[in-house]
Design a protein around this motif. Structure first.
Motif, mmCIF file in Angstrom:
data_model
loop_
_atom_site.group_PDB
_atom_site.id
_atom_site.type_symbol
_atom_site.label_atom_id
_atom_site.label_comp_id
_atom_site.label_asym_id
_atom_site.label_seq_id
_atom_site.Cartn_x
_atom_site.Cartn_y
_atom_site.Cartn_z
ATOM 1 N N PRO B 62 0.813 -1.234 0.000
ATOM 2 C CA PRO B 62 0.000 0.000 0.000
ATOM 3 C C PRO B 62 0.840 1.276 0.000
ATOM 4 O O PRO B 62 0.405 2.297 -0.514
ATOM 5 N N ASP B 63 2.076 1.224 0.557
ATOM 6 C CA ASP B 63 2.890 2.442 0.583
ATOM 7 C C ASP B 63 3.684 2.649 -0.709
ATOM 8 O O ASP B 63 4.499 3.574 -0.778
ATOM 9 N N GLY B 64 3.454 1.809 -1.704
ATOM 10 C CA GLY B 64 4.065 2.055 -3.007
ATOM 11 C C GLY B 64 5.317 1.262 -3.287
ATOM 12 O O GLY B 64 5.833 1.317 -4.395
ATOM 13 N N ARG B 65 5.831 0.502 -2.306
ATOM 14 C CA ARG B 65 7.017 -0.314 -2.574
ATOM 15 C C ARG B 65 6.633 -1.538 -3.393
ATOM 16 O O ARG B 65 5.543 -2.086 -3.226
ATOM 17 N N ILE B 66 7.542 -1.990 -4.239
ATOM 18 C CA ILE B 66 7.281 -3.194 -5.031
ATOM 19 C C ILE B 66 7.436 -4.406 -4.129
ATOM 20 O O ILE B 66 8.392 -4.493 -3.348
ATOM 21 N N ARG B 67 6.508 -5.340 -4.235
ATOM 22 C CA ARG B 67 6.568 -6.548 -3.407
ATOM 23 C C ARG B 67 7.753 -7.438 -3.787
ATOM 24 O O ARG B 67 8.310 -8.138 -2.954
ATOM 25 N N CYS B 68 8.113 -7.415 -5.060
ATOM 26 C CA CYS B 68 9.142 -8.324 -5.577
ATOM 27 C C CYS B 68 10.486 -8.088 -4.906
ATOM 28 O O CYS B 68 10.895 -6.954 -4.687
ATOM 29 N N PRO B 87 18.533 -8.095 -10.530
ATOM 30 C CA PRO B 87 18.330 -7.657 -9.150
ATOM 31 C C PRO B 87 19.281 -6.519 -8.761
ATOM 32 O O PRO B 87 20.312 -6.314 -9.387
ATOM 33 N N GLY B 88 18.891 -5.815 -7.710
ATOM 34 C CA GLY B 88 19.737 -4.738 -7.207
ATOM 35 C C GLY B 88 19.327 -4.382 -5.793
ATOM 36 O O GLY B 88 18.322 -4.893 -5.296
ATOM 37 N N PRO B 89 20.104 -3.515 -5.116
ATOM 38 C CA PRO B 89 19.734 -3.110 -3.752
ATOM 39 C C PRO B 89 18.496 -2.211 -3.768
ATOM 40 O O PRO B 89 18.336 -1.388 -4.658
ATOM 41 N N SER B 90 17.636 -2.431 -2.781
ATOM 42 C CA SER B 90 16.377 -1.693 -2.732
ATOM 43 C C SER B 90 16.611 -0.218 -2.418
ATOM 44 O O SER B 90 17.434 0.112 -1.570
ATOM 45 N N PRO B 91 15.902 0.685 -3.061
ATOM 46 C CA PRO B 91 16.084 2.120 -2.768
ATOM 47 C C PRO B 91 15.337 2.571 -1.518
ATOM 48 O O PRO B 91 15.498 3.707 -1.092
ATOM 49 N N TRP B 92 14.517 1.664 -0.943
ATOM 50 C CA TRP B 92 13.727 2.073 0.220
ATOM 51 C C TRP B 92 14.428 1.662 1.507
ATOM 52 O O TRP B 92 15.094 0.621 1.570
ATOM 53 N N GLU B 93 14.247 2.476 2.567
ATOM 54 C CA GLU B 93 14.877 2.226 3.866
ATOM 55 C C GLU B 93 14.288 0.982 4.528
ATOM 56 O O GLU B 93 15.006 0.066 4.906
ATOM 57 N N GLU B 94 12.955 0.960 4.667
ATOM 58 C CA GLU B 94 12.293 -0.158 5.336
ATOM 59 C C GLU B 94 12.097 -1.316 4.347
ATOM 60 O O GLU B 94 12.292 -1.144 3.146
ATOM 61 N N GLY B 95 11.733 -2.461 4.898
ATOM 62 C CA GLY B 95 11.413 -3.601 4.049
ATOM 63 C C GLY B 95 12.630 -4.382 3.616
ATOM 64 O O GLY B 95 13.700 -4.310 4.221
ATOM 65 N N LYS B 96 12.444 -5.169 2.543
ATOM 66 C CA LYS B 96 13.484 -6.069 2.067
ATOM 67 C C LYS B 96 14.642 -5.308 1.420
ATOM 68 O O LYS B 96 14.483 -4.168 0.986
ATOM 69 N N GLU B 97 15.806 -5.986 1.361
ATOM 70 C CA GLU B 97 17.004 -5.307 0.852
ATOM 71 C C GLU B 97 17.099 -5.353 -0.665
ATOM 72 O O GLU B 97 17.693 -4.487 -1.276
ATOM 73 N N ARG B 98 16.540 -6.444 -1.245
ATOM 74 C CA ARG B 98 16.669 -6.595 -2.700
ATOM 75 C C ARG B 98 15.410 -6.102 -3.405
ATOM 76 O O ARG B 98 14.320 -6.141 -2.849
ATOM 77 N N TYR B 99 15.571 -5.700 -4.607
ATOM 78 C CA TYR B 99 14.419 -5.358 -5.436
ATOM 79 C C TYR B 99 14.833 -5.466 -6.901
ATOM 80 O O TYR B 99 16.030 -5.431 -7.212
ATOM 81 N N PRO B 100 13.895 -5.665 -7.816
ATOM 82 C CA PRO B 100 14.291 -5.830 -9.220
ATOM 83 C C PRO B 100 14.600 -4.476 -9.866
ATOM 84 O O PRO B 100 13.756 -3.578 -9.883
ATOM 85 N N VAL B 101 15.814 -4.349 -10.400
ATOM 86 C CA VAL B 101 16.159 -3.144 -11.155
ATOM 87 C C VAL B 101 15.441 -3.202 -12.494
ATOM 88 O O VAL B 101 14.860 -2.231 -12.954
#
Lengths: 163, 167
Positions: B62-68, B87-101
């Motif tokens: 709901p806050d706009g972060r990608i679930r993946c 894959p790459g490092p997540s740009p968001w502070e909270e949540g998971k560390e990885r996210y798809p670039v």
């Protein structure tokens, strides 16, 4: 005769739109059903999603009488010369719809014998994804092809892919 | 022992073909008043049921972060090898560390089996009910991350083909 020199004026544009209108509303498909997509193609012809509403119900199994090639199903290397020959036997102007994953890109059949997309051998105008696509997918592809035919110019009268 | 087959001898009325003609016309007439089976496709669209496997989408929190989290389980499960993830490092502070670039799906190769959906541990990739998306080129049917997120916005609240809420 080189028709590319013809300048478009009122007469040519009027004739052009009349010809394009009649062409797009009377596409005669040549079905090349080699797999399960061929069965789904039959469903497009049936009453529920009636392709006759778009004027393309006259299925011809003779390439000489048709102007739309619908390739439905996987094409193997051994089948490709047959498909190419059928494509060449069709009179101009002609269009090709690549139906389903196998014809468009090989789909799951990434093997030595299956062509990884028929567009490596014959020009394709419309790609319909799906395995197989819903009848609505084909109708959507057909409507997009009709939009393509609408835009054809008398100055480049031959098919854009042909010489 | 041979069986004697007596074939039907047509009567005078049969030879006229007129009763048979009207019989056929009656059948046509009967069908004219029956419910029509044709779906007038571009104007009236079939609404697929829940669980239909059509075009993919990438879900968001709901806050706009990608679930993946770019674990590439979907790419491994895919029988057609149509999912391509960088894959790459997540740009968001909270949540998971990885996210798809990058998250690309070759829709022409995809067979819409739903294995990616089943393999996903984060419920990030899902198949929606969208079924009509033919295109003019192979490149046009290569959907990227932005496209997948756009599909999420289109389908998150209601069925894509369901127009019952609109006036």
């Amino acid at each position: 005769m080189d028709r590319r020199g013809i300048k478009s004026n009122f007469l040519t544009t009027t004739v052009e739109s009349a010809i394009n209108w009649s062409r797009k509303n009377s596409l005669w498909p040549m079905p090349f059903g080699t797999a399960c997509c061929g069965v789904e193609l039959m469903a497009v012809l049936a009453a529920r999603s009636d392709i006759a509403r778009f004027g393309a119900e006259a299925i011809r199994f003779s390439p000489r009488q048709s102007d739309l090639l619908i390739v439905a199903g996987r094409i193997t290397i051994k089948m490709m010369p047959v498909l190419q020959r059928i494509y060449e036997q069709m009179p101009e102007p002609k269009w090709v719809i690549s139906m389903g994953a196998c014809a468009s890109s090989g789909g799951v059949f990434d093997t030595y014998s299956v062509i990884q997309g028929i567009d490596q051998f014959i020009p394709v105008d419309i790609y319909v994804p799906g395995c197989p696509p819903r009848p609505e997918g084909i109708l959507d592809g057909l409507m997009k092809l009709q939009k393509l035919i609408e835009k054809e110019k008398i100055s480049d009268y031959s098919h854009p892919h042909s010489n | 022992m041979a069986t004697v087959v007596t074939s039907y001898e047509p009567t005078f009325w049969d030879k006229l073909y007129i009763p048979a003609l009207f019989q056929g016309l009656m059948l046509t007439l009967k069908h004219m008043f029956k419910k029509k089976v044709t779906i007038q496709y571009p104007d009236e669209k079939h609404v697929p049921p829940e669980g239909y496997r059509g075009l993919h989408r990438l879900n968001k929190y709901p806050d706009g972060r990608i679930r993946c989290v770019a674990c590439e389980m979907c790419a491994a499960a895919c029988p057609a090898h149509c999912i391509h993830i960088v894959p790459g490092p997540s740009p968001w502070e909270e949540g998971k560390e990885r996210y798809p670039v990058r998250f690309d799906i070759d829709l022409l190769r995809c067979i819409f089996c739903g294995f990616c959906e089943m393999a996903c541990p984060e419920k990030a990739i899902e198949l929606t009910e969208i079924y009509d998306f033919a295109d003019y080129s192979r490149e046009g049917l290569w959907i990227d991350k932005a496209g997948l997120l756009e599909i999420y916005e289109l389908t998150k609240d209601k069925n894509f083909y369901d127009n019952s809420n609109e006036e």
